[in-house]
Design a protein around this motif. Sequence first.
Motif, mmCIF file in Angstrom:
data_model
loop_
_atom_site.group_PDB
_atom_site.id
_atom_site.type_symbol
_atom_site.label_atom_id
_atom_site.label_comp_id
_atom_site.label_asym_id
_atom_site.label_seq_id
_atom_site.Cartn_x
_atom_site.Cartn_y
_atom_site.Cartn_z
ATOM 1 N N SER A 39 -1.169 77.068 76.313
ATOM 2 C CA SER A 39 0.273 76.871 76.132
ATOM 3 C C SER A 39 1.107 77.400 77.291
ATOM 4 O O SER A 39 2.339 77.320 77.253
ATOM 5 N N SER A 40 0.448 77.938 78.328
ATOM 6 C CA SER A 40 1.209 78.602 79.403
ATOM 7 C C SER A 40 2.166 77.645 80.110
ATOM 8 O O SER A 40 3.296 78.012 80.446
ATOM 9 N N GLY A 41 1.730 76.392 80.325
ATOM 10 C CA GLY A 41 2.562 75.419 81.032
ATOM 11 C C GLY A 41 3.858 75.120 80.308
ATOM 12 O O GLY A 41 4.955 75.219 80.883
ATOM 13 N N ILE A 42 3.761 74.773 79.033
ATOM 14 C CA ILE A 42 4.971 74.408 78.280
ATOM 15 C C ILE A 42 5.840 75.639 78.032
ATOM 16 O O ILE A 42 7.074 75.549 78.031
ATOM 17 N N ARG A 43 5.232 76.810 77.846
ATOM 18 C CA ARG A 43 6.039 78.020 77.639
ATOM 19 C C ARG A 43 6.856 78.367 78.876
ATOM 20 O O ARG A 43 8.009 78.764 78.782
ATOM 21 N N LYS A 44 6.251 78.178 80.064
ATOM 22 C CA LYS A 44 6.985 78.453 81.313
ATOM 23 C C LYS A 44 8.132 77.458 81.498
ATOM 24 O O LYS A 44 9.258 77.839 81.849
ATOM 25 N N VAL A 46 14.937 77.417 76.702
ATOM 26 C CA VAL A 46 14.605 76.790 75.416
ATOM 27 C C VAL A 46 13.520 77.627 74.749
ATOM 28 O O VAL A 46 12.613 78.140 75.414
ATOM 29 N N ASP A 47 13.621 77.773 73.442
ATOM 30 C CA ASP A 47 12.631 78.525 72.673
ATOM 31 C C ASP A 47 11.524 77.572 72.226
ATOM 32 O O ASP A 47 11.772 76.686 71.405
ATOM 33 N N TYR A 48 10.323 77.718 72.781
ATOM 34 C CA TYR A 48 9.180 76.897 72.349
ATOM 35 C C TYR A 48 8.331 77.687 71.366
ATOM 36 O O TYR A 48 7.984 78.841 71.605
ATOM 37 N N SER A 49 7.967 77.053 70.253
ATOM 38 C CA SER A 49 7.038 77.682 69.316
ATOM 39 C C SER A 49 6.159 76.629 68.659
ATOM 40 O O SER A 49 6.526 75.452 68.572
#
Length: 333
Positions: free
Chosen positions: A261-266, A273-276
């Motif tokens: 998930s590192s790519g989308i979290r960065k 934007v808060d990604y979860s």
Amino acid sequence: MKAFIISKYSKTERLQLTEVPFPEVNDNDILVEVHAAGVNLLDSKIKTGEFKLILPYKLPLILGHDLAGVITKAGKNVKNFKVGDEIYARASDHHIGTFAQFIAINEKDAALKPKNLSMEEAASIPLVALTAWQVLVERAKIKGGQKVFIQAGSGGVGTIAIQLAKHLGAVVATTASAKSFDLLNKLRADFIIDYKNSDFEKMLSNYDVVLNSQDKKTLEKSLRILKSGGKLISISGPPTPDFANEIKAPWFIKIILSLLSSGIRKKAKDRNVDYSFLFMRADGKQLNEITKLIESGIIKPVVDKVFSFEKTNDALSYVESGRAKGKVVIKIK
């Protein structure tokens, strides 16, 4: 009793109909004669082994997460239900097995069946409605006037999420093929985008919340339609280290999910934007709240097809095809 099981993870092998022992009923459990079971893409993903890292099951395994049925026995500590009650539920993780004539579940996972629904309609509700509730009410905390993008509006989660978001006062955009537009208009979606001919990224902007249920490419495009401070909540991955903590996963799983998930979290962080990632959980109390909305006519089930118990493999194949509008259900009794 009869049940459909898998003996090993496989993309090609079919479920096996076999005789299995009756489930044990613990002190907090109810034994339910299953009248109908909902079929979900999650069942397919467990069958193929796609989720075995985060949901390690002991095989052989009875599949199935959604049910509606009648209580035939109650454990000595059960307080909220009695023998003869009609209930519906999403069986909790590690205690699934609704593709069977009977199942024992913890009473905290169940709710009384909505009085205005058939068993088949009720069985279509729990997993998708709890998913919609946990995304929109619990995590996004939707308020009136906010803009919400719900992908794949004609799917199982989409049809319920649109109705719930409209009830909460949101402006709702969704994607579907043209043949589903009539259904989505009835569900009161505000903006319906034909995903085959149009690009939602060029048509939507400044959204507060996205419910992502599609692939990586769609996830990244969704990021770009959100306003600063918006929320991107994915039910299709990639899972995050926070999710690993929620499920108390071993350290090496946490590292794997962190890398995945590192790519989308960065990218989300760069856009504020808060990604979860949300993996819905069984919750009888939330299901009781959903029951109130169903009995008052605010949420209505959308059932595409009902298959007989013997045709469970066909039901699963139909869900895997991606053609279903709303939910697919197996009639067991």
